[in-house]
Structure formats: structure tokens, C-alpha cells
Enzyme design. Structure first.
Site, PDB file in Angstrom:
ATOM      1  N   SER A  68      -3.868   4.808  -1.951  1.00 39.82           N
ATOM      2  CA  SER A  68      -3.957   6.178  -1.447  1.00 39.82           C
ATOM      3  C   SER A  68      -3.345   7.122  -2.476  1.00 39.82           C
ATOM      4  CB  SER A  68      -3.168   6.274  -0.131  1.00 39.82           C
ATOM      5  OG  SER A  68      -2.880   7.619   0.210  1.00 39.82           O
ATOM      6  N   TYR A 103       3.689   5.093   5.877  1.00 39.35           N
ATOM      7  CA  TYR A 103       2.389   4.961   5.212  1.00 39.35           C
ATOM      8  C   TYR A 103       2.559   5.074   3.694  1.00 39.35           C
ATOM      9  CZ  TYR A 103      -2.553   6.043   4.268  1.00 39.35           C
ATOM     10  OH  TYR A 103      -3.841   6.048   3.788  1.00 39.35           O
TER      11      TYR A 103
END
Ligand code: NAP
Ligand code: GCO
Length: 266
Positions: free
Chosen positions: A146, A159
Site C-alpha cells: 500500500s 494497517y
């Protein structure tokens, strides 16, 4: 021939969490390139529902329910795929979750759950799949990282910690497995229009305005944008690319920010 570089005929690909969103986009493009597509999910309902979606693209998808965080479940699932389909040539560790909770409010159990799915699960699945690739002296592993592998932001601590760890796990897999002609790379999507980002994209959420101004391309990414990058990393075209994190982000990581309307050409 240029097409041969991207021809995946005869390859077996497993996409975890491939029943919709980015995972399905990856499955569809790799399937159209000739790979036999295997898709896992934690939900049988979503697996059953995705079969018709893949069939619309002429892809006869192989589906299997298992929880990527459960080592026994994974080992049984991969053994079943190896028995019924064949050795996995392309592994896409796509399954992931996010919890948007400020650090002080986030239960440690929630933090651990995100780490389990987004960081430990790619380890579990890769540990089980890699021996087959090592035996064949060939393989492709794509870890879904990400832009949060290198950025933090309010409320996504677990996350970002997971995706940051996955960036370096990708590097370490490379250090240990590249010698067996296995290429292990990450993809770092920016902001992509999927179910995972719907809560911060739809209904006039202010975060949508932030993404639209911070992203030089001026749009949210589509799952297919990520799928196309995965085709490159799954193909012969990337045989000397290893330990790399390929960002698919419309330029957001290249952009500190700008005043809306400046230097715009009519
Ligand atoms: P999504 O719509 O939430 O899909 C995630 C998939 O993972 C779902 O199919 C989900 O299954 C599956 N999954 C979750 N936990 C699982 C488990 N324990 N075992 C097996 N499958 C599990 O997400 P997405 O937007 O397509 O994102 C896919 C990947 O890209 C994720 O790793 C995400 O972190 C990453 N990513 C997304 C973006 C973005 O902007 N969308 C940006 C950067 C990175 P269920 O639906 O049945 O729970
Ligand atoms: C968020 C978003 C992001 C994206 C993606 C960006 O809440 O900030 O969900 O985390 O999912 O990871 O690259």
C-alpha cells in the site's frame, strides 16, 4: 513476440481474497493472459457469487474457502489446490482488512487482527507455496502492500504497521528465495475505488476531496489499474525485477500537494 512476454498459459495462479475488488481485477487479467485462476476467500457465499463474474470473462475459476490467518487451514487449502489443479506458479497475497480507529481507541485485539490478516497471513501462505516454486526453480509472488507501507495517517495505525512490515517481508523473501528464480515483489496501490474505501469515498465524505486534490492524476484508481500492474509482475517481462514495491497511485506519493487551480492549462 511481445505477447509471449505476458503469456501465462500453463501457469497456476492463486489470488487470496479474490472474490471482488482488487483481487478479482487481478484474477481476471491473469486469467485473460492464460493462467488457471484459483481464488480463495473466507466467505463461501462470496466465492460462489464470484464464479459467474469470472465466467463473464470466459474464466473457469477454481474456488476454495480457507482463512489465510489459519496455518492449518492454509496448508490444507494449498495441498488441495496442488492436488486438484497443480503447483502454484503465481501467488498474489491480496487478502486484507483495515480498521480505521484512532490508536487510543483501538483495542489491541483489533490491532492484532489487522496484523494477522495483512502481514502474518502473507507469510503463512508464502511459506506453504514457496517450496513448490523452489522445486520448479520458478515462481512469482506478489504481496499487496500500500502507499501506507511508507505513509501513516490518522486512524490506520494497524494497517500501516502491517503494510510497512509487508514491504520489508517482501524484501526478505527476495533475499532468501530469489536464488531459486522466484521473483517476489509488492504492489502499492494508492486510493482505489473498492468496497474497502467506500466508507471514505462515498456520501460526500471529505476524504474524497483530499484524495482528488492530493492525487496528481485527479481521480481514484480503479481495480483494473492495479490488475494491469500485477500482470507485469506475474509475467516474464519482470523476471529481473525483485524485492520491488511498484506503486500504482496516480502520482500521490510523488506529490507534496498543490494549491487547487495553480498552473492549470485550459
Ligand atoms: P476488499 O474489497 O476489502 O477485499 C479484501 C478481500 O480479502 C475480500 O475478498 C475479503 O473477503 C478477503 N479477506 C479478508 N480477510 C480474509 C481472510 N482472513 N481470509 C481470506 N480472505 C480474507 O479490499 P480491496 O480494496 O479489494 O483491497 C485488496 C487488497 O489491496 C488488500 O490487501 C488491501 O489492503 C489492499 N489495498 C487496497 C487499496 C484500496 O484503496 N482499495 C489500496 C492499497 C492497498 P471477505 O469480503 O469475504 O471478507
Ligand atoms: C485509508 C485507505 C487506505 C487505502 C490504501 C491507500 O483509510 O487511508 O483505506 O489505507 O486502503 O491502503 O494506499
Amino acid at each position: 513476440m511481445i505477447n509471449e512476454l505476458f503469456d501465462l498459459t500453463g501457469k497456476v495462479a492463486l489470488i487470496t481474497g479474490g472474490t471482488h475488488g482488487i483481487g478479482m481485477a487481478i484474477g481476471k487479467v491473469l486469467g485473460k493472459a492464460g493462467a488457471k485462476i484459483c481464488v480463495n476467500d473466507i466467505s463461501k457465499e462470496k466465492l460462489d457469487a464470484c464464479v459467474d463474474e469470472y465466467a463473464k470473462e470466459g474464466i473457469d475459476v477454481y474456488t476454495l474457502v480457507f482463512n489465510v490467518t489459519d496455518e492449518n487451514d492454509v496448508n490444507k487449502g494449498i495441498s488441495q489446490i496442488e492436488k486438484e489443479v497443480g503447483t502454484i506458479d503465481i501467488l498474489v497475497n491480496n487478502a486484507g482488512i483495515i480498521k480505521r480507529i484512532p490508536i487510543l481507541d483501538m483495542p489491541v485485539s483489533d490491532f492484532k487482527q489487522v496484523i494477522d490478516v495483512d502481514l502474518v497471513a502473507p507469510l503463512i501462505v508464502s511459506k506453504r507455496v514457496a517450496p513448490g516454486m523452489i522445486k520448479k526453480r520458478s515462481g512469482k509472488i506478489i504481496n499487496m502492500c500500500s502507499m501506507m507501507s511508507v505513509y501513516g495517517r490518522n486512524s490506520v495505525s494497524a494497517y500501516a504497521a502491517a503494510k510497512g512490515g509487508l514491504k520489508l517481508l517482501t524484501a526478505n523473501m527476495t533475499c532468501e528465495w530469489a536464488k531459486y528464480n522466484i521473483q517476489i515483489n509488492g504492489i502499492g496501490p494508492g486510493y482505489i475505488a473498492t468496497a474497502q474505501t467506500a466508507p471514505i469515498r462515498e456520501g460526500g465524505h471529505p476524504f474524497n476531496d483530499l484524495v482528488m486534490t492530493r492525487t496528481p492524476a485527479g481521480r481514484w484508481g480503479e481495480p483494473e489499474d492495479v490488475g494491469n500492474a500485477a500482470l507485469f509482475l506475474a509475467s516474464k517481462a519482470s523476471d529481473f525485477v525483485n524485492g520491488h514495491l511498484l506503486y500504482v497511485d496516480g502520482g500521490i506519493l510523488a506529490n507534496f500537494g498543490y494549491v487547487k487551480g495553480e498552473n492549470e492549462i485550459e
